[in-house]
Design a protein around this motif. Structure first.
Motif, short mmCIF file in Angstrom:
data_model
loop_
_atom_site.label_atom_id
_atom_site.label_comp_id
_atom_site.label_asym_id
_atom_site.label_seq_id
_atom_site.Cartn_x
_atom_site.Cartn_y
_atom_site.Cartn_z
N HIS A 117 0.86 -1.19 0.00
CA HIS A 117 0.00 0.00 0.00
C HIS A 117 0.89 1.24 0.00
N ALA A 119 -0.43 4.20 -1.86
CA ALA A 119 -1.31 5.31 -2.22
C ALA A 119 -1.85 6.00 -0.97
N LYS A 120 -2.30 7.23 -1.16
CA LYS A 120 -2.85 8.00 -0.04
C LYS A 120 -4.30 7.59 0.27
N GLU A 121 -5.00 7.03 -0.72
CA GLU A 121 -6.40 6.64 -0.46
C GLU A 121 -6.48 5.48 0.53
N LYS A 124 -7.47 1.49 -0.79
CA LYS A 124 -6.61 0.52 -1.45
C LYS A 124 -6.07 -0.52 -0.45
N MET A 153 -0.53 0.14 -6.38
CA MET A 153 -1.30 1.13 -7.13
C MET A 153 -1.02 2.51 -6.55
N ALA A 154 -0.71 3.44 -7.44
CA ALA A 154 -0.52 4.82 -6.99
C ALA A 154 -1.86 5.48 -6.75
N SER A 155 -1.84 6.62 -6.09
CA SER A 155 -3.06 7.40 -5.88
C SER A 155 -3.67 7.79 -7.23
N SER A 157 -4.67 10.42 -8.98
CA SER A 157 -4.45 11.86 -8.79
C SER A 157 -3.79 12.47 -10.01
N VAL A 163 2.28 10.89 -7.53
CA VAL A 163 2.24 9.57 -8.16
C VAL A 163 3.65 9.03 -8.35
N GLU A 166 5.15 7.81 -5.11
CA GLU A 166 4.60 6.52 -4.68
C GLU A 166 5.22 5.38 -5.48
N ASP A 197 -1.57 5.83 -15.85
CA ASP A 197 -0.25 6.23 -15.33
C ASP A 197 0.88 5.28 -15.71
#
Length: 220
Positions: A117, A119-121, A124, A153-155, A157, A163, A166, A197
């Motif tokens: 993990h 990403a910022k979300e 995920k 997975m990146a954010s 965004s 990105v 990350e 991305d």
């Protein structure tokens, strides 16, 4: 048919120049679309749902390499264990142990990627750095799995700096997997980058991208 053939040829050429593998993400797409890409030479396909994967596998050529890229529940591993090529989203030691158990029942060694993990979300799934270390400590005892690398997975965004950072974090962790003493740890795959991305992901060291909407069109 909704397959974008010109986009596929363009992507294959782009990826071959950088030796990056393509997983065509075919979730909720019909068998006919998968067969169309298969006929163009594509062999690696990614699915997110166990029942859908099992249904499609039974209807399509036997030399397709099926990748499970969704969140996998332990109680469903048994359905894909006989044939799955690579499981991308291993996010707990209990799941890895279940994959090992089902692989043994099928007299197979199943290749896996550990999902990190970055990403910022919050939505995920994935391991944090400490959990990744803990899982790696358990890997030597699991003889019927082979950990082939990491997936992340990146954010979602428009912030390119976020990105890229990350992806770089994931690449750094991937670099730390080189531990030859762990025989069933063979860090060859860094699966990061999707339709939006993947170019950035490749620039940051990805060796495998998961592309769906670019090839199959948007999911309704």
């Amino acid at each position: 048919m909704s397959v974008n053939i010109s986009a596929y040829h363009q992507l294959v050429k782009q990826l071959s120049d950088s030796s990056v593998a393509l997983v065509a993400v075919s979730k909720i797409k019909p068998v006919s679309d998968i067969k169309a890409l298969y006929d163009l030479g594509q062999r690696d396909f990614g699915e997110n749902y166990v029942q859908e994967l099992v249904d499609k596998q039974s209807q399509l050529p036997g030399d397709i390499r099926w990748h499970f890229i969704g969140h996998l529940q332990s109680n469903k591993v048994k359905y894909i264990a006989p044939f799955v090529h690579l499981i991308h989203g291993v996010d707990s030691i209990s799941l890895l142990k279940e994959i090992n158990k089902q692989a043994l029942k099928n007299d197979r060694v199943i290749d896996c990627l550990l999902q990190v993990h970055v990403a910022k979300e919050e939505t995920k799934f994935g391991l944090d750095e400490g959990e990744l270390h803990d899982v790696l400590m358990e890997v030597p005892a699991l003889k019927n799995v082979q950990v082939k690398g990491l997936m992340g997975m990146a954010s979602f965004s428009d912030d390119e700096t976020l990105v890229r950072n990350e992806f770089r974090q994931l690449r750094k962790l991937f670099g730390q997997l080189d531990q030859p003493e762990i025989l069933n740890l063979k860090p060859e795959i860094l699966s990061m980058g999707m339709s939006g991305d993947y170019k950035m992901a490749i620039e940051e060291g990805s060796t495998m991208v998961r592309v769906g909407s670019l090839l199959f069109g948007a999911r309704g």
